[in-house]
Write an enzyme that holds these catalytic residues in place. Structure first.
Site, PDB file in Angstrom:
ATOM      1  CE  LYS A 113      -7.816  20.794  49.652  1.00 26.21           C
ATOM      2  NZ  LYS A 113      -7.981  19.488  49.155  1.00 26.21           N
ATOM      3  CG  ASP A 252     -15.483  23.304  41.151  1.00 26.59           C
ATOM      4  OD1 ASP A 252     -16.281  22.456  41.033  1.00 26.59           O
ATOM      5  OD2 ASP A 252     -14.618  23.620  42.210  1.00 26.59           O
ATOM      6  CG  ASN A 253     -13.718  19.317  42.937  1.00 26.50           C
ATOM      7  OD1 ASN A 253     -13.152  20.709  42.840  1.00 26.50           O
ATOM      8  ND2 ASN A 253     -14.741  18.782  43.140  1.00 26.50           N
TER       9      ASN A 253
END
Length: 485
Positions: A113, A252-253
């Site tokens: 990330k 989306d989380n």
């Protein structure tokens, strides 16, 4: 021989059609260097426990080198953000490097990330800053220490690269590990793009990789969805029981295997405030602490709609009806353990309800209250009463609680001992994270390392670090965290 050739590395996600992802090479930061390495987690994968003299690991996880067994890619997905569908999502600053198997044969994603621009970065720069990287590292490991399903953090790096947010900050990298990075939003992308063959393929792969128990069922896709409903209910019940607010429950989380995912503007409750909002951008309180169970159902309904080409509507509706039942059952079980009331007795519901009412009305610190209850084998009941402004009501409730405890089979000491194993002394309060970040920005990473150790075993006493269990100062209460990271 390269370290990576000696490990069990696969790239199974890269074998899906190209509408699922884009190959992207990581873009290194300047002078990347280790801030912390999770040696205990590393051992589970036969990775080195010490990385300070291991240049190959630094080169790979900083993006300077990409082993031939890796296939770095940015996933494409979509999602509902604050209730509105957004088709233009994907890994905007993260890359799936490969999958690695642990000693038990379980496969985990290696995810970097802050690795630079991807086709899904939109207006972003593809970077992560030290502030948010520290928060994600600490919180994912804190959740693991609490026994809550979560992604994990293998390590993080700082650098000399400046990254602009509200001002200039330090660029950083996080190595995230998860059994999968597939989200509700992956199915939404394929459904709303009318890629129905690919939707079925993804469902098949999710069953094969994560729900093999569904393969022999008459309705495997329905069985998969039932499992997702169950795991989501369990995860959110855990959040509510420990007092954790996620802050950004966009679809989306949401992990399809019920793991806490994407740590942004999260917060653990200090004073018990059911409507606590930890996200500075959540103007309507959509993701407030007490809204999380409802939003879990909303998100599952969005996923159900995306799965409608594979599952009959009546079956989907029946599965969704189980969510609140499961959530309530899980939450009740968890709270009974926290209060040491494992048997069911008449009047228990009112005892629980009156407890939450008292906590809210008196703005009592949630974590401290539960821990003090756990220590009543060594402290007088006055320690509980002294937490409240309304001493009379607190005395009445405490007396009722202690009378109720006498109906349990366990001895008083045994009950309290069990309670201390489920009521943490240490949680990642926002003020603690902020203090660690301030020090880190000055080059002092001592608080990050201390918190990492404490949060890995949050139920233990750690007498040398009592200050980390202290209540927050006024400036540290009700902190709202920005999504900017």
């Amino acid at each position: 021989m390269s370290l990576w050739n000696s490990l069990s590395i696969t790239t199974r996600y890269s074998r899906l059609p190209r509408c699922f992802f884009t190959y992207v090479q990581p873009t290194p930061l300047d002078n990347s260097r280790w801030l912390i390495w999770n040696s205990e987690l590393a051992k589970q994968f036969d990775l080195p426990e010490n990385v300070h003299n291991h240049s190959e690991l630094l080169d790979v996880f900083s993006g300077e080198a990409v082993p031939s067994v890796f296939a770095p890619l940015a996933m494409k997905y979509a999602g509902h953000q604050f209730g509105s569908y957004n088709p233009d999502l994907g890994d905007g600053r993260g890359l799936l490097l490969a999958e690695i198997k642990d000693k038990k044969g379980n496969s985990f994603d290696l995810h970097l990330k802050g690795a630079g621009l991807t086709p899904y970065s939109r207006s972003g720069d593809g970077r992560a800053v030290l502030r948010s990287t520290i928060r994600e590292y600490l919180c994912s490991e804190a959740m693991a220490g609490l026994g809550i399903p979560t992604t994990r953090a293998l390590g993080m790096m700082t650098s000399d690269t400046p990254v602009f947010r509200e001002g200039y900050e330090t660029g950083a990298l996080l190595i995230r590990m998860a059994e999968t990075h597939i989200r509700f939003g992956h199915f939404e992308h394929l459904f709303y793009s009318n890629l129905l063959e690919e939707l079925k393929l993804l469902a098949d792969k999710v069953i094969e990789w994560h729900f093999p128990c569904c393969l022999g069922e008459d309705k495997p896709y329905l069985s998969m969805f039932n499992n997702i409903v169950d795991r989501t209910a369990y995860m959110i019940a855990q959040w509510q029981a420990v007092g954790f607010a996620h802050g950004v429950m966009n679809t989306d989380n949401m992990s399809i295997i019920g793991q806490t995912f994407d740590y942004g503007p999260f917060g653990f409750l200090d004073d018990y405030e059911p409507g606590y909002i930890c996200n500075h951008s959540d103007y309507q309180g959509r993701y407030a602490f007490n809204q999380q169970p409802r939003i879990g159902l909303w998100n599952l309904s969005a996923l159900a709609h995306s799965l409608s080409p594979l599952i009959d509507k009546p079956d989907l509706e029946k599965a969704l009806e189980q969510y609140e039942i499961k959530l309530h059952d899980y939450f009740s079980q968890l709270m009974r353990k926290k209060l040491g009331l494992l048997s069911k007795q008449e009047g228990d519901t009112r005892l629980f309800e009156s407890m939450f009412e008292l906590l809210s009305q008196n703005t009592v610190d949630y974590t401290r209250f539960m821990r003090v209850l756990s220590d009543l084998d060594s402290q007088d009941k006055q320690t509980v009463i002294d937490l409240f402004v309304d001493r009379e009501a607190a005395t009445l409730w405490t007396d009722l609680y202690l009378t109720r405890c006498k109906l349990e089979a366990d001895s008083f000491d045994m009950r309290c001992s069990k309670m201390r194993k489920v009521n943490p002394k240490y949680v990642l309060r926002n003020y603690l994270a902020q203090q660690a970040i301030v020090k880190a920005n000055e080059g002092d990473f001592s608080d990050v390392k201390i918190l990492s150790t404490l949060l890995a075993s949050p139920f233990d006493e750690h007498p040398d670090f009592e200050r980390y269990a202290e209540l927050p100062p006024e400036w540290g209460k009700r902190m709202e965290i920005s999504c900017s990271s």
